[in-house]
Design a protein around this motif. Structure first.
Motif, PDB file in Angstrom:
ATOM      1  N   CYS A 265     -33.654 -15.535  16.774  1.00 17.91           N
ATOM      2  CA  CYS A 265     -32.694 -16.181  16.095  1.00 17.91           C
ATOM      3  C   CYS A 265     -31.999 -14.453  15.696  1.00 17.91           C
ATOM      4  O   CYS A 265     -32.123 -13.698  15.657  1.00 17.91           O
ATOM      5  CB  CYS A 265     -32.553 -16.589  14.797  1.00 17.91           C
ATOM      6  N   ARG A 266     -30.285 -14.409  16.381  1.00 20.15           N
ATOM      7  CA  ARG A 266     -30.201 -13.714  16.447  1.00 20.15           C
ATOM      8  C   ARG A 266     -29.018 -13.244  15.479  1.00 20.15           C
ATOM      9  O   ARG A 266     -27.799 -14.366  15.698  1.00 20.15           O
ATOM     10  CB  ARG A 266     -28.996 -13.558  18.010  1.00 20.15           C
ATOM     11  N   ARG A 267     -28.786 -13.243  14.215  1.00 23.42           N
ATOM     12  CA  ARG A 267     -27.868 -12.934  13.001  1.00 23.42           C
ATOM     13  C   ARG A 267     -26.273 -12.063  13.675  1.00 23.42           C
ATOM     14  O   ARG A 267     -26.462 -10.986  13.875  1.00 23.42           O
ATOM     15  CB  ARG A 267     -28.255 -12.542  11.727  1.00 23.42           C
ATOM     16  N   PHE A 268     -25.265 -12.467  13.766  1.00 22.61           N
ATOM     17  CA  PHE A 268     -24.268 -11.705  14.034  1.00 22.61           C
ATOM     18  C   PHE A 268     -23.210 -10.500  12.792  1.00 22.61           C
ATOM     19  O   PHE A 268     -23.463 -11.270  11.963  1.00 22.61           O
ATOM     20  CB  PHE A 268     -22.969 -12.421  14.076  1.00 22.61           C
ATOM     21  N   ARG A 269     -22.929  -9.646  12.979  1.00 21.53           N
ATOM     22  CA  ARG A 269     -22.727  -8.761  11.798  1.00 21.53           C
ATOM     23  C   ARG A 269     -22.041  -9.432  10.689  1.00 21.53           C
ATOM     24  O   ARG A 269     -21.887  -9.546   9.660  1.00 21.53           O
ATOM     25  CB  ARG A 269     -22.391  -7.660  12.300  1.00 21.53           C
ATOM     26  N   VAL A 273     -24.465 -17.229  13.408  1.00 23.78           N
ATOM     27  CA  VAL A 273     -25.838 -17.300  13.773  1.00 23.78           C
ATOM     28  C   VAL A 273     -26.056 -17.522  15.371  1.00 23.78           C
ATOM     29  O   VAL A 273     -25.305 -18.941  15.782  1.00 23.78           O
ATOM     30  CB  VAL A 273     -28.086 -17.294  13.261  1.00 23.78           C
ATOM     31  N   LEU A 274     -26.886 -16.997  16.731  1.00 24.68           N
ATOM     32  CA  LEU A 274     -27.784 -17.500  17.437  1.00 24.68           C
ATOM     33  C   LEU A 274     -28.915 -18.260  17.704  1.00 24.68           C
ATOM     34  O   LEU A 274     -29.434 -16.850  17.555  1.00 24.68           O
ATOM     35  CB  LEU A 274     -27.327 -16.990  19.220  1.00 24.68           C
ATOM     36  N   LEU A 275     -29.217 -19.197  17.639  1.00 24.74           N
ATOM     37  CA  LEU A 275     -30.507 -19.249  17.853  1.00 24.74           C
ATOM     38  C   LEU A 275     -30.837 -19.665  19.200  1.00 24.74           C
ATOM     39  O   LEU A 275     -29.927 -20.787  20.017  1.00 24.74           O
ATOM     40  CB  LEU A 275     -30.829 -20.852  16.842  1.00 24.74           C
ATOM     41  N   LEU A 327     -28.375 -22.287  20.074  1.00 23.20           N
ATOM     42  CA  LEU A 327     -27.478 -23.016  20.348  1.00 23.20           C
ATOM     43  C   LEU A 327     -27.321 -21.819  18.639  1.00 23.20           C
ATOM     44  O   LEU A 327     -27.230 -21.217  18.287  1.00 23.20           O
ATOM     45  CB  LEU A 327     -28.090 -23.914  18.825  1.00 23.20           C
ATOM     46  N   SER A 328     -25.064 -22.221  18.803  1.00 23.33           N
ATOM     47  CA  SER A 328     -24.453 -21.028  18.039  1.00 23.33           C
ATOM     48  C   SER A 328     -24.017 -21.754  16.741  1.00 23.33           C
ATOM     49  O   SER A 328     -23.331 -23.110  16.820  1.00 23.33           O
ATOM     50  CB  SER A 328     -23.419 -20.390  19.153  1.00 23.33           C
ATOM     51  N   LEU A 329     -24.937 -21.462  15.321  1.00 26.51           N
ATOM     52  CA  LEU A 329     -23.473 -21.876  14.255  1.00 26.51           C
ATOM     53  C   LEU A 329     -22.726 -21.439  13.595  1.00 26.51           C
ATOM     54  O   LEU A 329     -23.574 -20.481  13.211  1.00 26.51           O
ATOM     55  CB  LEU A 329     -25.515 -22.900  13.759  1.00 26.51           C
TER      56      LEU A 329
END
Length: 599
Positions: A265-269, A273-275, A327-329
């Motif tokens: 998981c990459r949390r954008f500032r 997020v991108l999973l 998956l970008s949410l």
């Protein structure tokens, strides 16, 4: 497609997922029931914000509930349900309405708990719970600090009741009844294709706070149709999206598992997020490296080298059947927004990541290495420089996620990136590795090959914009060598005008440099001769044809040429320092090595 891929992932990580319709939740109080059920004690497990690592977190029964008459969870619930503690208003007063609702909720909780306890006649813990709910609860003294919203979990002896297999089975049946509208609706599930009982609503949302958002944080539903205007043919809920109980529950369990993961998981500032995950449990070191903020340069170099030795993406895709899913949410109120879905062969993603590093690496002449900049830092470099760091709140909204999309798809950065970074360079008068890396990326992914630039100085380039940048760097170095204690440099005074209108600015600075060169020929002849020779070489390539004005893309080439010339100077300075050090060591000599003792 998305539902199917999430369920495939759930099958792969089944051992890591909670029980059906369970979720990790912080437990504030433990109701420790005596084994005879005659008494119990409330154990305070609350922690302060500084003690988050010490909080008691358990996988407990959970399902989304709403409305005025919300139903209870099985065994683990708020103090209002478990113990009948009424809610107080902001002033601390408890109304008759709150007392009535607390009594209703406790009665419903009691009824559901007894459904399990009475069915498990041979279980001693179930018997203890029956006796406690019948008589022991009246003797329980509640602490004054106990709040209605705090979570209470039940324990008999040293055994959590909610972890009992029979509790998990009963809770699954309860959820299926609630989310199936009472009467089971059957049909073909669009995920597994089986004929099974279908959900009316998705049983579990994504946990509150798991997805960063600029608005109010809330739980988010992946599929939600509440009004006739939203549904196809005016049909609400999941009538047009048939999903069986198993697929619906496991899909959301997998989604919450990914959101909570530190490696997937990459949390954008700013927002979203991108999973990401792969179809098979394969070696994911390349992907982990990309999402690491400080990857090993040796790993990056190996990845870049592999671009020239491995088969093309189309060829390797036929050999390696594994797939990458991204998956970008985002979050809009209580609904998840699927911004992008990436489904592509894993070798293609690895190739794109290698090309990303190859396209933006910045050569550090002083340390003789190539620097690779984290993606988030590139986005942040389009924000304001405070003098010590980039102001996090000034970064353009959504740019980090757009750059990530560029990296994973091998596409050019968004069109707004170039004007953004140029504007900040002009405003801050600061050029550093993140900004140069971003400019290199923009230029190297341009459709016009004329804009592509090498990672280090290109001595054969005849591009007027690139040469103008080199010329400015040499003029700046002449000033620095002649006047080393000067507080205000050429870049401080003239860089912005030189980048936009090099002809007039550079001609003026070249005339002024004659006085500096004269001083250098007197005080530091070697440096003066070397710098004058460099200027002559650049002018010879320009044919005395400095551009009048530069377009934004040409400004990018100017700045790249300027930085390449500076890196070349730093590399020469480093080599000179090393040569002087080696010469000094050879002149001083080294002590003789004493002879080895005789055997």
């Amino acid at each position: 497609m998305l539902v199917q891929r999430l369920n495939e992932y759930a099958d792969r990580v089944a051992d890591e997922l909670p029980a059906e319709f369970y979720r990790a939740k912080k437990v504030h109080w433990v109701l420790d029931i005596a084994e005879d059920g005659a008494s119990a004690v409330l154990l305070d497990r609350r922690t302060s914000s500084r003690q988050r690592g010490e909080a008691l977190v358990e996988q407990v029964p959970y399902v989304q509930r709403s409305g005025t008459k919300v139903p209870p969870y099985l065994l683990v619930d708020s103090a209002e349900f478990v113990l009948g503690v009424p809610k107080a208003d902001q002033a601390g007063h408890i109304s008759d309405k709150a007392r009535t609702e607390a009594a209703r909720r406790h009665a419903a909780y009691r009824e559901l708990a007894l459904t399990w306890a009475e069915a498990e006649e041979e279980d001693p813990a179930a018997g203890a719970l029956r006796r406690f709910l019948a008589d022991g609860i009246t003797n329980l003294r509640l602490p004054e600090t106990l709040e209605a919203k705090e979570t209470v979990a039940l324990m008999v002896g040293s055994r959590w009741l909610h972890t009992t297999p029979s509790v998990q089975r009963l809770w699954g049946d309860v959820v299926r009844q609630r989310k199936g509208g009472g009467e089971e609706r059957k049909g073909q599930c669009l995920s597994c294709g089986e004929h099974a009982g279908l959900l009316d609503t998705i049983p579990e949302p994504v946990k509150k706070g798991a997805i960063p958002t600029a608005g109010g944080s809330n739980e988010g539903q992946l599929i939600s149709v509440n009004t006739a205007a939203q549904g196809r043919g005016g049909v609400t809920q999941l009538a047009n999206t048939p999903i069986c109980y198993r697929c619906g529950g496991r899909m959301m369990a997998a989604l919450n598992h990914l959101v909570a993961s530190s490696t997937h998981c990459r949390r954008f500032r700013d927002d979203g997020v991108l999973l990401w995950w792969t179809r098979e449990a394969t070696d994911e070191s390349v992907l982990a490296m990309f999402f690491d903020d400080q990857p090993d340069p040796a790993d990056i170099a190996h990845l870049i080298d592999s671009l020239h030795t491995e088969p093309s993406p189309h060829t390797s895709a036929r050999v390696d059947s594994d797939h990458f899913y991204g998956l970008s949410l985002g979050l809009n109120n209580a609904r998840l927004v699927v911004r992008e879905w990436i489904d592509t062969p894993l070798p293609t993603i690895k190739t794109c990541i290698g090309a990303w590093y190859a396209d933006h690496g910045v050569y550090d002449g002083w340390n003789d290495r190539t620097r690779y900049v984290p993606l988030w830092q590139m986005a942040l470099s389009c924000g304001r420089w405070t003098g010590e760091r980039y102001a996090s709140d000034s970064a353009p909204r959504g740019l980090e996620s757009e750059l990530l999309r560029s990296a994973l798809r091998g596409d050019p950065p968004p069109a707004r990136t170039l004007p953004l970074v140029l504007q900040r360079i002009h405003a801050d008068r600061r050029i550093d590795a993140p900004r140069i890396a971003l400019l290199r990326l923009i230029l190297n992914r341009s459709a016009d090959e004329e804009n592509h630039v090498m990672p280090t100085l290109d001595p054969h380039s005849t591009d007027p914009a690139y040469l103008s940048g080199r010329l400015f760097a040499v003029l700046e170095e002449i000033q620095r060598e002649a006047l080393p204690d000067l507080n205000t440099t050429l870049r401080d005074k003239h860089f912005s005008t030189a980048v936009t209108a090099p002809n007039a600015t550079l001609r003026h600075l070249r005339v002024n440099a004659n006085a500096h060169l004269k001083r250098l020929r007197r005080d530091n002849r070697g440096a003066g001769v070397s710098l004058e020779k460099r200027i002559t070489e650049i002018y010879a390539k320009l044919h005395d044809d400095l551009p009048l004005h530069l377009t934004p893309i040409e400004q990018g080439r100017f700045i790249t040429g300027y930085e390449h010339q500076r890196a070349e100077h730093f590399a020469a300075a480093r080599e000179g320092a090393e040569a002087r050090k080696a010469k000094k060591a050879s002149q001083e000599g080294t002590p003789e090595t004493p002879p080895e003792p005789a055997a």
